[in-house]
Write an enzyme that holds these catalytic residues in place. Structure first.
Site, PDB file in Angstrom:
ATOM      1  N   LYS A 197      25.940  10.466  11.935  1.00 24.74           N
ATOM      2  CA  LYS A 197      24.888  10.212  11.486  1.00 24.74           C
ATOM      3  C   LYS A 197      24.574   8.979  10.455  1.00 24.74           C
ATOM      4  O   LYS A 197      23.514   8.779   9.977  1.00 24.74           O
ATOM      5  CB  LYS A 197      24.479  11.679  10.923  1.00 24.74           C
ATOM      6  N   CYS A 242      14.647  21.580  -0.287  1.00 23.40           N
ATOM      7  CA  CYS A 242      16.136  22.324  -0.965  1.00 23.40           C
ATOM      8  C   CYS A 242      15.310  23.936  -0.016  1.00 23.40           C
ATOM      9  O   CYS A 242      15.083  24.596   0.464  1.00 23.40           O
ATOM     10  CB  CYS A 242      15.335  22.438  -2.592  1.00 23.40           C
TER      11      CYS A 242
HETATM   12  C1  AGP Z   1      18.898   6.967  15.523  1.00 25.13           C
HETATM   13  O1  AGP Z   1      18.878   7.156  15.763  1.00 25.13           O
HETATM   14  C2  AGP Z   1      20.645   6.140  15.289  1.00 25.13           C
HETATM   15  N1  AGP Z   1      20.574   8.146  14.312  1.00 25.13           N
HETATM   16  C3  AGP Z   1      20.994   4.978  13.947  1.00 25.13           C
HETATM   17  O2  AGP Z   1      19.988   4.090  14.939  1.00 25.13           O
HETATM   18  C4  AGP Z   1      20.380   4.970  12.879  1.00 25.13           C
HETATM   19  O3  AGP Z   1      19.079   5.115  12.645  1.00 25.13           O
HETATM   20  C5  AGP Z   1      21.163   3.784  12.115  1.00 25.13           C
HETATM   21  O4  AGP Z   1      22.910   4.082  12.175  1.00 25.13           O
HETATM   22  C6  AGP Z   1      20.979   3.311  10.795  1.00 25.13           C
HETATM   23  O5  AGP Z   1      20.607   4.694  10.066  1.00 25.13           O
HETATM   24  P1  AGP Z   1      20.008   5.083   8.312  1.00 25.13           P
HETATM   25  O6  AGP Z   1      18.839   4.482   8.170  1.00 25.13           O
HETATM   26  O7  AGP Z   1      20.571   5.526   7.365  1.00 25.13           O
HETATM   27  O8  AGP Z   1      20.673   3.290   7.857  1.00 25.13           O
END
Ligand code: AGP
Length: 632
Positions: free
Chosen positions: A627, A2
């Protein structure tokens, strides 16, 4: 993590107007304030606290609050809300007072809500406190305080602090904080104010960062310097076990035992953007280097002399089905190895986007574990709902409390804090750590692990944070090796056993930020096809840490070497053999073979980062990626 902030104004004006902070819109899209309301110059605490909070919002953003002490009328007024700092601004009337504290939250105990937002107060409302960290023994403290008549309003661990301080309060806020902290186990960066002890802010730090800025307009408190650089570059960094009292006369810092500490005033040269990354060039690198702390947070309060307690109900099931995507899927593959080894329970691992369309054969005898950093991945959410519709039990392993997955099922929090870089790093190792904890807890419950096994393994788990730090200390060696291969046109990664998922993850890390084609394989599978990819000089990363199949992996290294590959071996510090068979060696500290993949993954995170950095790639936001993939 936080963000906490504080301000003790000295009556002179500070310029908070930056054309950005107060024209921010709130959740409803209405301009939260116009320029007239917040004049560019003020001596009031509220505008400064809002400005500081806006700068720290990347540290946590599910709820926010401020408390202002008006030392003229001896009143603390607190406003807090679920949502962003902009939402907080929109609900807060103009508050007079030159002293205050504020908080922007990343929930770890208690879902995001107004009642769980900080600041928290004691029963009388005469003390207000903000906190970043985890109070490990909050439950036992809370039970005792309730027995002595305290009433709690929130589900948070933090709320025990102001009540404890009230218990010890005898007119001196500093000594009350000191006595309260003597009862606490865990991590904290905190700031407290009291109407009975006006004109001061008391701060304290253990295992969570805290900095005090010394400016012309007064004293500034923040979780990191990015919040205060606009007001001052002269700062004092609090160290673990220190308590500070901030008054108009200055800053007085002592140890928890009351011994006075002389502090050096440091001048920060970073620009504000660099400060948000704590001086690292990219969020990804900052997050890689946060892992000793995030692993400590993942374990915090979950490992005790009695063993491991994750605080989630673990049904007695016939089978576990792990569902995930991307990096989280690789964590799931690791989970299968450790769950089957420690808990002797059959585990299937499914890619969520496939699972949801296979009309899966699953029922109440199965436990579906959804692993997801964001908690918002559409394929993973849909797959969990599909499994639930067929009667399976459900558990989420998630980093973002309050995300959609937490409304689908009970969740185990990874506590890695906000992960800004698109490439998952600290969230991945925290997922692995949670899976190790889960495996040991299930193994003990199912009596497939002896008490001695559990104790030995728990000891090794407690070394993980320090061992990750040792890997990070070898970053220059990893960088030197990585830059030698930055122009390669493809990479192969290989490993056996629980190192196989680490090889897959190493390949994904490299390809997603450097755009170099990279593929991971079970080392024993090379001869069944992938060997055709070997030609003179092709780089092969071989994870060859000491485990029962180490000799087999050496054999696979010889296979690829014989066909011209250049091999980068990842090996234990004590391994004196490996250098005979590979071209380069990257080392991890000796540790339990089931923990080694966590350390190897940190090596490969850094390897990928330095390759991509050398290639000048856009590391935090790689092309075509997001992301959180909230669409199919
Ligand atoms: C990994 O570096 C990527 N950002 C991507 O593969 C990610 O792990 C995948 O989209 C799953 O996301 P989550 O863990 O938020 O479900």
């Amino acid at each position: 993590m936080c963000g906490i902030v504080g301000y003790l104004g000295n009556g002179s004006a500070v310029d908070v107007w930056d054309g950005k902070c107060f024209t921010d819109v709130n959740a409803s899209g209405v301009d939260a304030r116009d320029g007239e309301f917040f004049t560019g110059v003020t001596s009031e605490a509220m505008p400064v606290l809002f400005d500081l909070l806006k700068k720290l919002e990347y540290r946590g953003y599910d709820s926010a609050g401020i408390a202002i002490l008006n030392d003229e009328n001896g009143e603390i007024r607190t406003f807090k809300t679920e949502g962003s700092v902009g939402d907080l601004i929109s609900i807060t009337p103009e508050l007079g007072g030159r002293i205050g504290i504020g908080h922007t939250r990343w929930a770890t105990h208690g879902k995001p809500s107004t009642k769980n937002a900080h600041p928290h107060s004691d029963g009388t409302g005469r003390i207000a406190l903000v906190h970043n960290g985890i109070i490990e023994n909050y439950a036992e403290i809370k039970d005792k305080l309730i027995e002595s008549g305290h009433e709690f309003r929130s589900e948070t661990d933090t709320e025990v602090l102001p009540h404890l301080i009230e218990e010890y309060y005898d007119g001196n806020l500093e000594s009350a904080v000191r006595n309260a902290l003597s009862m606490v186990r865990g991590s904290y960066a905190l700031a407290a104010i009291s109407v009975d002890d006006p004109g001061r802010i008391v701060v304290a730090r253990k295992d969570s960062p805290l900095v005090i800025g010394l400016g012309d307009g007064g004293f500034f408190v923040a979780s990191d310097v990015s919040g205060i650089l606009k007001y001052t570059r002269d700062v004092v960094f609090m160290n673990d076990g220190e308590i500070g009292v901030i008054t108009d006369a200055g800053i007085d810092i002592t140890t928890l035992e009351g011994v006075s500490v002389e502090k050096k005033i440091e001048t920060i040269e970073w620009d504000p953007e660099a400060a948000e990354k704590s001086g690292y060039e990219h969020f990804m690198l900052k997050e890689i280097f946060e892992q000793p702390d995030t692993i400590r947070d993942t374990f915090s309060g979950r490992i005790s002399a009695d063993g491991i307690d994750l605080g989630v109900a673990l049904p007695n099931v016939r089978r576990i089905v792990i569902i995930a995507c991307g990096t989280s899927y690789h964590a799931g593959l690791f989970g299968r190895y450790v769950l089957e080894r420690f808990a002797r329970i059959p585990v299937d691992v499914e890619i969520a986007s496939e699972f949801r369309y296979t009309d899966p054969i699953i029922d109440c005898g199965d436990l579906v574990i959804a692993i997801t950093q964001s908690g918002e991945t559409a394929d993973t959410l849909a797959a969990v709902r599909e499994a639930g519709s067929k009667g399976s039990q459900k558990l989420g392993i998630v980093n973002m409390l309050g995300s959609s997955i937490t409304r689908e099922c009970q969740c185990l929090l990874t506590r890695a804090g906000p992960e800004i870089g698109v490439a998952a790093t600290k969230s991945f190792t925290s997922q692995l750590a949670c899976l190790l904890l889960l495996s040991v807890q299930l193994g003990k419950a199912r009596k497939t692990l002896s008490t001695a096994d559990v104790n030995d393994f728990v000891y090794e788990l407690k070394q993980m944070s320090g061992n990750i730090q040792r890997v990070l200390n070898s970053a220059p060696d990893i960088r030197k090796c990585a830059t030698m291969f930055a122009d390669a046109d493809q990479f192969l990664f290989m490993g056996r056993g629980a190192n196989y998922p680490a090889a897959l993850e190493g390949a994904l890390k490299l390809k997603e930020i450097s755009y170099i084609p990279a593929e991971g394989f079970p080392a024993g599978e090379m001869k069944h096809g992938p060997l055709a990819l070997i030609y003179d000089g092709v780089p092969v990363v071989a994870i060859a840490t000491k485990d029962p199949v180490y000799e087999k992996t050496l054999g696979n290294i010889k296979e690829v070497k014989a066909r011209g590959a250049t091999v980068i071996g990842i090996a234990n510090e004590s391994d004196t053999e490996i250098a005979k068979y590979v071209d380069y060696v990257l080392r991890i500290p000796d540790t339990d073979p089931w923990i080694a993949p966590v350390l190897s993954s940190v090596v490969l995170q850094l390897f990928a980062y330095y390759v991509a950095h050398h290639r000048g790639c856009e590391i935090d936001k790689p092309r075509n990626l997001a992301k959180s993939v909230t669409v199919e």
